[in-house]
Design an enzyme around this catalytic site. Structure first.
Site, PDB file in Angstrom:
ATOM      1  N   ARG A 192       0.744  -1.138  -0.078  1.00 39.40           N
ATOM      2  CA  ARG A 192       0.010   0.037   0.056  1.00 39.40           C
ATOM      3  C   ARG A 192       0.762   1.183  -0.010  1.00 39.40           C
ATOM      4  O   ARG A 192       1.849   1.444   0.917  1.00 39.40           O
ATOM      5  CB  ARG A 192      -0.806   0.103   1.051  1.00 39.40           C
ATOM      6  CG  ARG A 192      -1.561   1.298   1.276  1.00 39.40           C
ATOM      7  CD  ARG A 192      -2.914   1.370   2.272  1.00 39.40           C
ATOM      8  NE  ARG A 192      -3.831   0.551   1.889  1.00 39.40           N
ATOM      9  CZ  ARG A 192      -5.352   0.733   2.473  1.00 39.40           C
ATOM     10  NH1 ARG A 192      -5.392   1.423   3.316  1.00 39.40           N
ATOM     11  NH2 ARG A 192      -6.227   0.166   1.886  1.00 39.40           N
ATOM     12  N   ARG A 231     -13.823  -8.656   1.965  1.00 39.63           N
ATOM     13  CA  ARG A 231     -12.466  -8.596   1.593  1.00 39.63           C
ATOM     14  C   ARG A 231     -11.670  -9.796   1.912  1.00 39.63           C
ATOM     15  O   ARG A 231     -10.714 -10.305   1.463  1.00 39.63           O
ATOM     16  CB  ARG A 231     -11.818  -7.340   2.377  1.00 39.63           C
ATOM     17  CG  ARG A 231     -12.427  -6.048   2.065  1.00 39.63           C
ATOM     18  CD  ARG A 231     -12.145  -5.441   0.717  1.00 39.63           C
ATOM     19  NE  ARG A 231     -10.647  -5.540   0.310  1.00 39.63           N
ATOM     20  CZ  ARG A 231      -9.902  -4.393   0.731  1.00 39.63           C
ATOM     21  NH1 ARG A 231     -10.525  -3.418   1.251  1.00 39.63           N
ATOM     22  NH2 ARG A 231      -8.441  -4.603   0.524  1.00 39.63           N
ATOM     23  N   ASP A 282     -17.412   6.956  -1.853  1.00 37.93           N
ATOM     24  CA  ASP A 282     -16.311   6.769  -1.079  1.00 37.93           C
ATOM     25  C   ASP A 282     -15.884   8.061  -0.443  1.00 37.93           C
ATOM     26  O   ASP A 282     -16.422   9.066  -0.865  1.00 37.93           O
ATOM     27  CB  ASP A 282     -14.986   6.363  -2.055  1.00 37.93           C
ATOM     28  CG  ASP A 282     -13.713   5.954  -1.401  1.00 37.93           C
ATOM     29  OD1 ASP A 282     -13.582   5.969  -0.119  1.00 37.93           O
ATOM     30  OD2 ASP A 282     -12.751   5.997  -1.919  1.00 37.93           O
ATOM     31  N   HIS A 299      -7.210   0.770  -6.521  1.00 39.16           N
ATOM     32  CA  HIS A 299      -7.704  -0.345  -5.748  1.00 39.16           C
ATOM     33  C   HIS A 299      -8.100  -1.664  -5.764  1.00 39.16           C
ATOM     34  O   HIS A 299      -9.387  -1.852  -5.631  1.00 39.16           O
ATOM     35  CB  HIS A 299      -8.600   0.440  -4.225  1.00 39.16           C
ATOM     36  CG  HIS A 299      -8.498  -0.166  -3.192  1.00 39.16           C
ATOM     37  ND1 HIS A 299      -7.629  -1.203  -2.422  1.00 39.16           N
ATOM     38  CD2 HIS A 299      -9.227   0.284  -1.777  1.00 39.16           C
ATOM     39  CE1 HIS A 299      -7.957  -1.489  -1.395  1.00 39.16           C
ATOM     40  NE2 HIS A 299      -8.867  -0.625  -0.896  1.00 39.16           N
TER      41      HIS A 299
HETATM   42  N1   CP Z   1     -11.417  -0.156   2.134  1.00 39.56           N
HETATM   43  C1   CP Z   1     -10.153  -0.101   2.637  1.00 39.56           C
HETATM   44  O1   CP Z   1      -9.164  -0.326   1.965  1.00 39.56           O
HETATM   45  O2   CP Z   1     -10.068  -0.222   3.840  1.00 39.56           O
HETATM   46  P1   CP Z   1      -8.543   0.166   4.922  1.00 39.56           P
HETATM   47  O3   CP Z   1      -8.144   1.451   4.207  1.00 39.56           O
HETATM   48  O4   CP Z   1      -9.007   0.258   6.196  1.00 39.56           O
HETATM   49  O5   CP Z   1      -7.717  -0.848   4.424  1.00 39.56           O
HETATM   50  N1  NVA Z   2     -10.059   6.586  -1.666  1.00 37.47           N
HETATM   51  C1  NVA Z   2      -9.808   6.185  -0.435  1.00 37.47           C
HETATM   52  C2  NVA Z   2      -9.822   4.743  -0.189  1.00 37.47           C
HETATM   53  C3  NVA Z   2      -9.713   3.961   1.093  1.00 37.47           C
HETATM   54  C4  NVA Z   2      -9.866   2.612   1.260  1.00 37.47           C
HETATM   55  C5  NVA Z   2      -8.432   6.545  -0.033  1.00 37.47           C
HETATM   56  O1  NVA Z   2      -7.350   6.295  -1.056  1.00 37.47           O
HETATM   57  O2  NVA Z   2      -7.875   7.275   1.077  1.00 37.47           O
END
Ligand code: CP
Ligand code: NVA
Length: 306
Positions: free
Chosen positions: A101, A291, A224, A128
């Protein structure tokens, strides 16, 4: 050959549906997962916070017989400028896969190029894919073969999740409407990738700046956060996004039995009202739970030939 999962287009439509359908069989106990990660170590290299992705991957790895190792950027030499290529080559000598990440998608692409083990995108500024694979499973679990007939509306910021929705619509042949403000639309590269895939799968993508048009008669409304990790919290952006809030008024234009999805974390009062969030909380937390189920099958798929 190693299989990376950097974007959804790393799967072909048949493979995508295979993962979604097998996830249902495994979740419902009709099929079993093997201990495919026995004696394998996977690293999670995260430079941004995470609740769902980190925990679901660590549990999934354990359930497949493997061991996970959480690596925070601040404690690695990359925080002092070590070359991405050298970090990738070093980790490849120790572990059997890396889940990353990171803010910069380009950094992740470079990392995956140099890594000799499978690399999985756990979120970047552009995409994502684990989230969307799981979200398509959540829809399939609820709607079965009708999933392709649903009108799915994404409303809000044209961010990493929105970009990935475009590719998901293409890969899985879904019917997607995207409503974003003019200046905060999705990335054109992801749009093109989604449209190209739609030519093969029969999916469709329609972009509008009108949130009511996006959600009109929708079966599914998805949103989102308006300020993603690493984004600036700009007043003008929040102002532009206000008409896209998922609230009772906006939902009154959708089908009466509409379901609302959110990848979480949610900022209640911005992209979604608390009232709407709580009304659909059960479905939203099933979405979060999934997930775990989807990633177990994804890991099995990526590691089956390693
Ligand atoms: N939706 C998602 O990726 O959540 P986190 O940021 O908590 O991993
Ligand atoms: N768009 C959001 C998604 C989090 C899972 C971010 O990147 O923070």
């Amino acid at each position: 050959m190693k299989r990376d999962f950097i974007d959804l287009w790393n799967l072909d439509p048949e493979e995508g549906w295979y993962i979604v359908k097998r996830t249902r069989e495994v979740k419902e106990g009709r099929e079993e997962l093997s201990k495919i990660l026995d004696k394998k170590h996977l690293a999670l290299l995260f430079t941004k916070p995470s609740t769902r992705t980190r925990v679901s991957f660590e549990v999934a790895i354990g359930e497949l017989g493997g061991r996970s190792m959480f690596l925070q950027e601040t404690q690695l030499q990359i925080s002092r400028g070590e070359d991405v290529r050298d970090t990738a080559r070093t980790l490849s000598r120790y572990v059997d896969g890396v889940i990353v990440r990171n803010h910069s998608h380009a950094w992740l692409e470079e990392f995956s190029k140099w890594a000799e083990v499978p690399v999985i995108n756990a979120l970047t500024d552009k995409s994502h894919p684990c989230q969307l694979l799981s979200d398509v499973f959540t829809l399939y679990e609820r709607f079965g073969e009708d999933t392709k007939r649903l009108k799915i509306a994404y409303v809000g910021d044209g961010n990493n999740v929105c970009n990935t929705w475009l590719v998901a619509a293409g890969l899985f042949g879904l019917n997607l409407f995207v409503g974003t403000p003019e200046d905060y639309g999705p990335d054109s590269y992801y749009l093109q990738a989604g449209l190209d895939l739609c030519n093969f799968t029969g999916g469709s993508i329609y972009l509008t700046t009108n949130p009511v048009e996006a959600v009109k008669d929708a079966d599914v409304v998805y949103t989102d956060v308006w300020v993603s990790m690493g984004d600036e919290n700009r007043e003008e952006k929040l102002e532009a996004l206000k008409p896209y809030q998922v609230n009772e008024e906006l939902l009154s234009h959708a089908k009466p039995d509409v379901v609302v999805m959110h990848c979480l974390p949610a900022k209640k009062g911005q992209e979604i009202t608390e009232e709407v969030f709580e009304k659909f909380a059960d479905f939203i937390f099933t979405q979060a739970e999934n997930r775990l189920h989807t990633q177990k099958v994804l890991l099995e798929f990526l590691f089956r030939n390693t």
